[in-house]
Design a protein around this motif. Structure first.
Motif, PDB file in Angstrom:
ATOM      1  N   GLU A   1       0.836  -1.202   0.000  1.00 43.76           N
ATOM      2  CA  GLU A   1       0.000   0.000   0.000  1.00 43.76           C
ATOM      3  C   GLU A   1       0.872   1.253   0.000  1.00 43.76           C
ATOM      4  N   GLY A   2       2.041   1.161   0.643  1.00 44.20           N
ATOM      5  CA  GLY A   2       3.008   2.250   0.565  1.00 44.20           C
ATOM      6  C   GLY A   2       3.574   2.415  -0.831  1.00 44.20           C
ATOM      7  N   VAL A   3       3.761   1.299  -1.535  1.00 48.50           N
ATOM      8  CA  VAL A   3       4.241   1.363  -2.920  1.00 48.50           C
ATOM      9  C   VAL A   3       3.187   2.040  -3.800  1.00 48.50           C
ATOM     10  N   GLY A   4       1.918   1.769  -3.529  1.00 44.49           N
ATOM     11  CA  GLY A   4       0.855   2.454  -4.265  1.00 44.49           C
ATOM     12  C   GLY A   4       0.950   3.963  -4.088  1.00 44.49           C
ATOM     13  N   LEU A   5       1.244   4.393  -2.870  1.00 41.49           N
ATOM     14  CA  LEU A   5       1.432   5.809  -2.575  1.00 41.49           C
ATOM     15  C   LEU A   5       2.670   6.349  -3.297  1.00 41.49           C
ATOM     16  N   LEU A   6       3.733   5.561  -3.294  1.00 40.67           N
ATOM     17  CA  LEU A   6       4.956   5.933  -4.000  1.00 40.67           C
ATOM     18  C   LEU A   6       4.693   6.116  -5.495  1.00 40.67           C
ATOM     19  N   LEU A   7       3.890   5.235  -6.073  1.00 43.38           N
ATOM     20  CA  LEU A   7       3.562   5.323  -7.492  1.00 43.38           C
ATOM     21  C   LEU A   7       2.834   6.629  -7.800  1.00 43.38           C
ATOM     22  N   MET A   8       1.939   7.038  -6.907  1.00 48.75           N
ATOM     23  CA  MET A   8       1.244   8.315  -7.092  1.00 48.75           C
ATOM     24  C   MET A   8       2.238   9.472  -7.098  1.00 48.75           C
ATOM     25  N   GLY A   9       3.187   9.449  -6.148  1.00 52.64           N
ATOM     26  CA  GLY A   9       4.190  10.508  -6.103  1.00 52.64           C
ATOM     27  C   GLY A   9       5.067  10.525  -7.330  1.00 52.64           C
ATOM     28  N   LEU A  10       5.442   9.353  -7.804  1.00 54.31           N
ATOM     29  CA  LEU A  10       6.263   9.249  -9.008  1.00 54.31           C
ATOM     30  C   LEU A  10       5.530   9.819 -10.218  1.00 54.31           C
ATOM     31  N   ALA A  11       4.243   9.478 -10.342  1.00 55.53           N
ATOM     32  CA  ALA A  11       3.449   9.956 -11.475  1.00 55.53           C
ATOM     33  C   ALA A  11       3.328  11.474 -11.449  1.00 55.53           C
ATOM     34  N   ARG A  12       3.171  12.034 -10.257  1.00 58.51           N
ATOM     35  CA  ARG A  12       2.973  13.480 -10.132  1.00 58.51           C
ATOM     36  C   ARG A  12       4.263  14.274 -10.301  1.00 58.51           C
ATOM     37  N   HIS A  13       5.382  13.675  -9.939  1.00 58.57           N
ATOM     38  CA  HIS A  13       6.618  14.439  -9.885  1.00 58.57           C
ATOM     39  C   HIS A  13       7.687  13.897 -10.842  1.00 58.57           C
ATOM     40  N   GLY A  14       8.380  12.830 -10.464  1.00 57.41           N
ATOM     41  CA  GLY A  14       9.518  12.360 -11.253  1.00 57.41           C
ATOM     42  C   GLY A  14       9.179  11.965 -12.667  1.00 57.41           C
ATOM     43  N   ALA A  15       8.063  11.228 -12.864  1.00 58.32           N
ATOM     44  CA  ALA A  15       7.683  10.800 -14.211  1.00 58.32           C
ATOM     45  C   ALA A  15       6.908  11.882 -14.942  1.00 58.32           C
ATOM     46  N   GLY A  16       6.108  12.631 -14.196  1.00 50.07           N
ATOM     47  CA  GLY A  16       5.316  13.692 -14.803  1.00 50.07           C
ATOM     48  C   GLY A  16       4.163  13.192 -15.638  1.00 50.07           C
ATOM     49  N   THR A  17       3.787  11.929 -15.473  1.00 51.03           N
ATOM     50  CA  THR A  17       2.667  11.332 -16.206  1.00 51.03           C
ATOM     51  C   THR A  17       2.126  10.151 -15.424  1.00 51.03           C
ATOM     52  N   PHE A  18       0.833   9.898 -15.559  1.00 51.03           N
ATOM     53  CA  PHE A  18       0.227   8.731 -14.936  1.00 51.03           C
ATOM     54  C   PHE A  18       0.292   7.505 -15.853  1.00 51.03           C
ATOM     55  N   ASP A  19       0.862   7.673 -17.042  1.00 46.00           N
ATOM     56  CA  ASP A  19       1.110   6.538 -17.932  1.00 46.00           C
ATOM     57  C   ASP A  19       2.443   5.910 -17.563  1.00 46.00           C
ATOM     58  N   VAL A  20       2.504   5.343 -16.378  1.00 46.64           N
ATOM     59  CA  VAL A  20       3.759   4.818 -15.830  1.00 46.64           C
ATOM     60  C   VAL A  20       3.448   3.546 -15.044  1.00 46.64           C
ATOM     61  N   ALA A  21       4.411   2.650 -14.995  1.00 45.73           N
ATOM     62  CA  ALA A  21       4.260   1.408 -14.233  1.00 45.73           C
ATOM     63  C   ALA A  21       5.577   1.053 -13.573  1.00 45.73           C
ATOM     64  N   LEU A  22       5.509   0.396 -12.431  1.00 49.56           N
ATOM     65  CA  LEU A  22       6.690  -0.068 -11.739  1.00 49.56           C
ATOM     66  C   LEU A  22       6.980  -1.514 -12.138  1.00 49.56           C
ATOM     67  N   GLY A  23       8.238  -1.828 -12.338  1.00 52.18           N
ATOM     68  CA  GLY A  23       8.614  -3.191 -12.705  1.00 52.18           C
ATOM     69  C   GLY A  23       9.883  -3.616 -12.004  1.00 52.18           C
ATOM     70  N   VAL A  24      10.187  -4.897 -12.085  1.00 54.25           N
ATOM     71  CA  VAL A  24      11.363  -5.471 -11.434  1.00 54.25           C
ATOM     72  C   VAL A  24      12.254  -6.110 -12.477  1.00 54.25           C
ATOM     73  N   ASP A  25      13.514  -5.786 -12.452  1.00 53.40           N
ATOM     74  CA  ASP A  25      14.504  -6.436 -13.310  1.00 53.40           C
ATOM     75  C   ASP A  25      15.334  -7.408 -12.457  1.00 53.40           C
ATOM     76  N   VAL A  26      15.440  -8.633 -12.916  1.00 48.90           N
ATOM     77  CA  VAL A  26      16.290  -9.612 -12.251  1.00 48.90           C
ATOM     78  C   VAL A  26      17.626  -9.643 -12.982  1.00 48.90           C
ATOM     79  N   LEU A  27      18.680  -9.250 -12.299  1.00 46.64           N
ATOM     80  CA  LEU A  27      19.988  -9.129 -12.937  1.00 46.64           C
ATOM     81  C   LEU A  27      20.759 -10.437 -12.849  1.00 46.64           C
ATOM     82  N   GLY A  28      21.221 -10.940 -13.991  1.00 47.65           N
ATOM     83  CA  GLY A  28      21.938 -12.199 -14.016  1.00 47.65           C
ATOM     84  C   GLY A  28      23.400 -12.032 -13.638  1.00 47.65           C
TER      85      GLY A  28
END
Length: 215
Positions: free
Chosen positions: A188-215
């Motif tokens: 639920e905190g990540v959901g809040l983080l996503l809102m902040g990212l959309a409003r500020h760092g990304a500047g758009t709500f067309d954004v998604a969080l993902g995970v990269d697994v590094l080999g």
């Protein structure tokens, strides 16, 4: 494929249900507003007429859902009350809580430290039901774009999580288990983080969080 009931017929229900029908799942739509649920079922049948899905049925609010998985697609402010009203009708079901628990201006969580919306829902649910937190870290309109995305989820019951993981995969999405239901507070905190990212760092709500697994 899964048998899934959606309680609620808003934007998130529409986005997830559309991918569920397209993925070949059996879908039931339930809402207090029967006309709205019926309109959504009609829209899904029309939108996916040429695809693999077969549309969705409409259920009756408050009765036993047809699906083994129940997507609780209502705001957190009413989620506990809805689960309480359903009572034993949810016995033995897997309940997916998709709600976010931010305050009105999305600057903080309304749930206190040490708990989460999903845990409060679990307290209200029958003992034989299993609550899994999922989908709250993805915007509904982004889900509707049909792209492959990561879906973070948490829950205490291994079998329930396996079934939810299979369901998520059927939507063309990647399920990522983050642990027990106590982790729902942080989701639920990540959901809040996503809102902040959309409003500020990304500047758009067309954004998604993902995970990269590094080999």
């Amino acid at each position: 494929m899964s048998s899934v009931s959606f309680i609620g017929s808003g934007g998130m229900a529409r986005s997830i249900a559309a991918r569920a029908v397209a993925g070949g799942n059996s879908v039931e739509l339930v809402g207090r507003d029967v006309a709205k649920a019926t309109d959504l079922a009609t829209d899904l049948a029309t939108d996916l007429a040429t695809g693999p899905g077969g549309g969705a049925t409409v259920g009756t609010f408050g009765t036993v859902p047809a699906g083994d998985i129940v997507v609780l697609a209502v705001p957190y402010t009413s989620a506990v009350a809805v689960v309480t009203q359903y009572g034993d009708a949810l016995a033995g079901k897997i309940i997916i809580d998709i709600s976010n628990t931010f305050n009105a201006d999305a600057t903080g969580l309304v749930t206190p430290d040490g708990t989460s919306g999903a845990q409060e829902i679990a307290k209200a649910a029958p003992a034989s039901a299993h609550v899994v937190k999922a989908f709250n870290t993805v915007f509904g309109h982004v889900l509707a774009k049909g792209r492959p995305l990561d879906v973070l989820f948490a829950g205490d019951d291994a079998r329930a999580k396996a079934d939810v993981s299979t369901f998520i995969e059927s939507l063309g999405l990647r399920p990522l288990d983050v642990g027990g239901l106590e982790m729902a507070h942080w989701l639920e905190g990540v959901g809040l983080l996503l809102m902040g990212l959309a409003r500020h760092g990304a500047g758009t709500f067309d954004v998604a969080l993902g995970v990269d697994v590094l080999g």
